[in-house]
Structure formats: structure tokens, C-alpha cells
Design a protein around this motif. Structure first.
Motif, PDB file in Angstrom:
ATOM      1  N   LEU A 135     146.292  51.183 -34.254  1.00 38.10           N
ATOM      2  CA  LEU A 135     146.209  49.780 -33.864  1.00 38.10           C
ATOM      3  C   LEU A 135     144.781  49.333 -33.633  1.00 38.10           C
ATOM      4  O   LEU A 135     144.538  48.143 -33.411  1.00 38.10           O
ATOM      5  CB  LEU A 135     147.035  49.539 -32.595  1.00 38.10           C
ATOM      6  CG  LEU A 135     148.537  49.727 -32.774  1.00 38.10           C
ATOM      7  CD1 LEU A 135     148.989  51.035 -32.154  1.00 38.10           C
ATOM      8  CD2 LEU A 135     149.309  48.574 -32.177  1.00 38.10           C
ATOM      9  N   PHE A 139     142.575  46.551 -29.942  1.00 41.92           N
ATOM     10  CA  PHE A 139     143.918  46.129 -29.550  1.00 41.92           C
ATOM     11  C   PHE A 139     143.946  45.996 -28.024  1.00 41.92           C
ATOM     12  O   PHE A 139     143.584  46.928 -27.299  1.00 41.92           O
ATOM     13  CB  PHE A 139     144.937  47.173 -30.023  1.00 41.92           C
ATOM     14  CG  PHE A 139     146.360  46.860 -29.690  1.00 41.92           C
ATOM     15  CD1 PHE A 139     146.938  45.663 -30.063  1.00 41.92           C
ATOM     16  CD2 PHE A 139     147.143  47.787 -29.000  1.00 41.92           C
ATOM     17  CE1 PHE A 139     148.261  45.378 -29.766  1.00 41.92           C
ATOM     18  CE2 PHE A 139     148.464  47.520 -28.701  1.00 41.92           C
ATOM     19  CZ  PHE A 139     149.024  46.314 -29.086  1.00 41.92           C
ATOM     20  N   ALA A 142     145.450  48.719 -25.884  1.00 40.83           N
ATOM     21  CA  ALA A 142     145.077  50.066 -26.318  1.00 40.83           C
ATOM     22  C   ALA A 142     145.058  51.063 -25.170  1.00 40.83           C
ATOM     23  O   ALA A 142     145.053  52.274 -25.396  1.00 40.83           O
ATOM     24  CB  ALA A 142     143.709  50.046 -27.011  1.00 40.83           C
ATOM     25  N   ASN A 146     146.588  53.616 -28.684  1.00 44.76           N
ATOM     26  CA  ASN A 146     146.134  52.864 -29.859  1.00 44.76           C
ATOM     27  C   ASN A 146     146.325  53.634 -31.154  1.00 44.76           C
ATOM     28  O   ASN A 146     146.153  53.077 -32.228  1.00 44.76           O
ATOM     29  CB  ASN A 146     144.662  52.478 -29.711  1.00 44.76           C
ATOM     30  CG  ASN A 146     143.730  53.662 -29.845  1.00 44.76           C
ATOM     31  OD1 ASN A 146     143.943  54.685 -29.199  1.00 44.76           O
ATOM     32  ND2 ASN A 146     142.694  53.555 -30.670  1.00 44.76           N
ATOM     33  N   GLN A 147     146.698  54.918 -31.077  1.00 41.09           N
ATOM     34  CA  GLN A 147     146.954  55.665 -32.305  1.00 41.09           C
ATOM     35  C   GLN A 147     147.845  56.863 -32.011  1.00 41.09           C
ATOM     36  O   GLN A 147     147.841  57.410 -30.910  1.00 41.09           O
ATOM     37  CB  GLN A 147     145.643  56.115 -32.956  1.00 41.09           C
ATOM     38  CG  GLN A 147     144.886  57.217 -32.252  1.00 41.09           C
ATOM     39  CD  GLN A 147     145.277  58.607 -32.743  1.00 41.09           C
ATOM     40  OE1 GLN A 147     145.990  58.759 -33.738  1.00 41.09           O
ATOM     41  NE2 GLN A 147     144.824  59.633 -32.035  1.00 41.09           N
ATOM     42  N   PRO A 187     140.597  48.885 -23.406  1.00 39.63           N
ATOM     43  CA  PRO A 187     140.329  47.678 -24.202  1.00 39.63           C
ATOM     44  C   PRO A 187     139.168  46.867 -23.635  1.00 39.63           C
ATOM     45  O   PRO A 187     138.604  47.196 -22.596  1.00 39.63           O
ATOM     46  CB  PRO A 187     141.643  46.910 -24.109  1.00 39.63           C
ATOM     47  CG  PRO A 187     142.229  47.338 -22.797  1.00 39.63           C
ATOM     48  CD  PRO A 187     141.824  48.769 -22.608  1.00 39.63           C
ATOM     49  N   THR A 361     152.638  52.498 -30.209  1.00 36.24           N
ATOM     50  CA  THR A 361     152.148  53.550 -31.101  1.00 36.24           C
ATOM     51  C   THR A 361     153.251  54.094 -32.004  1.00 36.24           C
ATOM     52  O   THR A 361     152.987  54.537 -33.121  1.00 36.24           O
ATOM     53  CB  THR A 361     151.526  54.700 -30.294  1.00 36.24           C
ATOM     54  OG1 THR A 361     152.405  55.062 -29.221  1.00 36.24           O
ATOM     55  CG2 THR A 361     150.174  54.295 -29.733  1.00 36.24           C
TER      56      THR A 361
END
Length: 432
Positions: A135, A139, A142, A146-147, A187, A361
Motif C-alpha cells: 500500500l 498510506f 500504514a 502497509n505490506q 504515516p 494488508t
């Protein structure tokens, strides 16, 4: 990290290159094992003996295949997944990520050999699980993640035996090479000095064994039932962890903070089962159905184990709290002439997670599959298959909050996931 050079070389040689993708069945499960089945939405797969790829879903189907057969193919995946919402941190911040899953190609390879009327062998290379979302660090939610990624390669050695004239049984050993990661960053709206910093990140890899069993009952010339079961595969992804959250735990454990900490993360690839039917309605028309079950309730939490933290070695990465899911599919084949076969199918995948536990996610939701495909007998020995599927993902809401953890670095998140996926596959089959 650990590697297995011989099997990785074999996987690369057969075109099984890891690429970024998003899961197209429930959770991070992949259904895309053949272009043949893709054209009918994978309906009836545990009872369909088209070519050497059939062993992937049910090894007992090897007894239905004559001679020595090879199938090789690939499926192109084009996901379009978006998330839109708000992150509340003193005020509302727009949290949006568009098309955050990448295109992918999922290859496969299968070999079967019928030794005699009683015994057959098979070999397969493919994947049952895989996903990757990113993302981005910008984001606004986040801080909750975020991943995330899970990438697996799998090699099967299968065998089948004709138990009675009507019943065959089969089984196989599965060797899985896996790697995974999950991460979260602070973020832009985070407290002064924290924005952009890694909060939690963990990655690792492992190799493990599993097994599968199947049976086929040929009721008569026109009707067949198949059942198959794949075992759970327990992985311990060994690698490293990093981030501000781990630094705080290190200080609390009397350990000097450092850029990376050696550790591991347990991950179970869930058990699956399928019951399927095949019915030859007329000389030209056949119907086939499937009900699939996946034991996603085994996926409750992601935890890092950092031995140097001592009593604090087990660290929660994220709650998941998934549920078992089911997939229902019905399809049809139409033998247009002795060269051309047409296929179609529809399927419905139920979500493996409720709204309460859905995360950005892994934005799991219900899916509707609409599929068409065709097979062409090029010659007595060579056949070609193609399949096309459009998957409509149900719009689904999510809420993420962790008042004593992630919320402190960016607030809680409310959002909705929307999207669709296009799949197109091709496959060649050769009989010696």
C-alpha cells in the motif's frame, strides 16, 4: 536465510519464477493451477481427468490418464484492488490506495505416466499459496500495516492405484519452499520525528513437507465422484525483524537496540478438502460441480519469536482471527466437434474473515467467478487449452484499531475495499 539451491534451480528451470500477486481464492490461497480448469471456474476438478494437471487437485485421477502425458502452462493475473477510508489521529486523514496489487504470471508443469492398469505415477510443480500487497509508505493507515507477502513454490510426487474396477486411490508427498514478510510504518501524520519510520517489519523463509490423498469412484460411464484432501503445512519462517516496536522491547529486555534482530515467525498453510462430481448428460454436454473447504480457522495471529529478548521473545505482529471458508462451483463442457471443446463455469468464494477482523494488508472478501474456456485437439498427441475468468470482489468494510499500539503512531482506520481481477491462461498438453 535458508535456501534449497537444487529445488530452486529446478523450479526456475520449469518456469516457476516468483512474481508479485494477490490471492484469487480465499485468504492467500491460489486456485490457478491450470488453464484447462480456469475455463470452467475450477468446477469438478477432483473428478475431472483432462490431462496431467489433474493430479494437482486429485492424485487418484492419474489412473484416468493413458500413456505418458506432459502439461505445461501459465496464467496471467491482472488484479485491480483499491482501498478508500479515513485514519483518525486528532483529526481525519484520507487513507487511500489504488491498484496496490501487481500483475503476475503463475506458471505450472505436470508429468504423468500410467505404468499399467493398476498403477500410475505423477510429478507436478506449481503453487497453492501466494499473495503480495504493498500500500506504500504514504498510506495514511500504514501504522496498521502497509505490506504483506507470502510466496510459495511446491513440488509433488504422486502415485495412484486402481483398487477395484470402479474405485481408484492416490496420494502424494508435497515439498514446499516458502518466504513471507509483513510490515508497518508510521504515516505522515504520526508524532513529530516518527513519520516514515519502520514500526514493525519481519521477513523469513522455510522449507517443509506435506501430503495429499484422493479417491475417485467411477459410478458408471457417465457419472464420477472425486474426493481429495491436502494436509496442513507448518512453516517456521526464519529471518530477521526490525523496527521501532522491537527496539522498545529490546530496551525492556536489557538488550542493546540494533538495526536487525534474528528471529522467526510461525505460519501454517491450511488443510483443504474438495468433493466433486462429473456427469456426462449427453454425448456432447457434461456438467461438473465442486465444494471446497479450507481450514483458515488455524490462522489466528502472526507472532515474531526473537530469542535474544529472553522472556519477551514472543512478540505479537498482528491479530488475524480468520474463519474456515467454502467455495461452490458449477461448470459445463460442450464437445462442439471432435476437435473443439467449449467450457464455462461460475463459482462463489466465501470470505475467510469477518468485517471485524479484516485488514488492509490482506483485504479478504467474498468473490464471484465467471469463466469461459476452450480446448482444441491440434493432433492425436497435442492439445491446447485456454481459459478466461473475471472475478468480482464484494465491496467490504474494515476497521483497524490498537489503542495501546499502532493507534499511537497514526490513529485508527475505517475503510472499504473494492476491486476485480482478470485471469487468462494458456496450456499445452502432449501425450507420448
Amino acid at each position: 536465510m535458508k535456501t534449497n539451491k537444487s529445488l530452486l534451480s529446478l523450479a526456475v528451470a520449469c518456469g516457476l519464477m516468483s512474481v508479485a500477486t494477490t490471492a484469487n481464492a480465499a485468504g492467500f490461497q491460489l486456485a490457478e493451477y491450470s488453464a484447462t480448469g480456469l475455463g470452467r471456474a475450477y468446477a469438478g476438478e477432483a473428478a475431472m481427468a483432462d490431462n496431467a494437471s489433474s493430479q494437482w487437485r486429485n492424485p487418484a485421477l492419474l489412473m484416468q490418464l493413458e500413456g505418458t502425458q506432459v502439461s505445461v502452462g501459465a496464467i496471467y493475473v491482472d488484479p485491480n484492488i483499491d482501498i478508500d477510508g479515513t485514519s483518525t489521529y486528532f483529526k481525519e486523514h484520507n487513507a487511500k490506495a489504488d491498484d496496490f496489487a501487481h500483475d503476475a504470471v503463475i506458471p505450472n508443469f505436470y508429468l504423468s505416466h500410467k505404468y499399467n492398469d493398476k498403477f500410475a505415477l505423477g510429478f507436478a510443480l506449481g503453487t497453492n499459496y501466494g499473495m503480495e500487497t504493498d500500500l506504500g509508505a504514504d498510506f495514511a493507515a500504514a501504522n496498521h500495516g502497509n505490506q504483506a507477502s507470502v510466496i510459495t513454490k511446491e513440488a509433488n510426487l504422486n502415485a495412484a492405484y486402481q483398487l477395484t474396477p470402479a474405485v481408484s486411490i492416490g496420494g502424494g508427498v508435497r515439498y514446499i519452499i516458502a518466504e513471507g514478510s509483513i510490515g508497518a510504518v508510521a504515516p505522515a501524520q504520526a508524532i513529530l520525528g516518527a513519520a516514515g519510520k519502520t514500526l514493525k517489519y519481519m521477513e523469513g523463509d522455510d522449507k517443509a513437507w506435506g501430503w495429499q490423498l484422493g479417491t475417485v469412484w467411477q459410478i458408471n460411464d457417465a457419472n464420477r465422484i472425486g474426493f481429495t484432501y491436502k494436509s496442513e503445512v507448518e512453516l517456521t519462517l526464519e529471518g530477521h525483524a526490525e523496527g521501532e516496536a522491537f527496539h522498545l522491547v529490546a530496551l525492556g529486555s536489557g538488550v542493546m537496540p540494533k538495526p536487525k534482530y534474528s528471529g522467526s515467525m510461525d505460519l501454517a498453510l491450511p488443510a483443504t478438502a474438495e468433493i466433486a462430481t462429473f456427469h456426462q448428460v449427453t454425448d456432447k454436454v457434461a456438467l461438473h460441480t465442486s465444494i471446497n473447504w479450507t481450514d483458515w480457522s488455524s490462522f489466528k495471529t502472526l507472532e515474531a519469536n526473537i530469542p535474544e529478548f529472553g522472556a519477551n521473545s514472543s512478540q505479537l505482529i498482528k491479530h488475524e482471527n480468520w474463519e474456515d471458508n467454502y467455495r461452490f462451483a458449477i461448470g459445463s463442457t460442450y464437445q462442439y466437434n471432435n476437435k473443439l471443446q467449449l467450457r464455462t463455469g461460475v463459482a462463489y468464494d466465501t470470505s475467510a474473515v469477518s468485517e471485524e477482523h479484516r485488514t488492509a494488508t490482506i483485504p479478504e472478501t467474498d468473490r464471484l467467478w465467471l469463466s469461459i474456456g476452450a480446448g482444441y485437439q491440434w493432433s492425436e498427441q497435442l492439445s491446447l487449452d485456454a481459459g478466461f475468468t473475471y472475478i468480482m470482489a464484494k465491496d467490504a468494510k474494515m476497521h483497524e484499531t490498537d489503542a495501546r499500539g499502532a493507534d499511537l503512531f497514526g490513529g485508527s482506520f475505517e475503510g472499504e475495499v473494492t476491486g476485480s481481477i482478470w485471469l487468462i491462461g494458456v496450456q499445452a498438453n502432449y501425450t507420448f
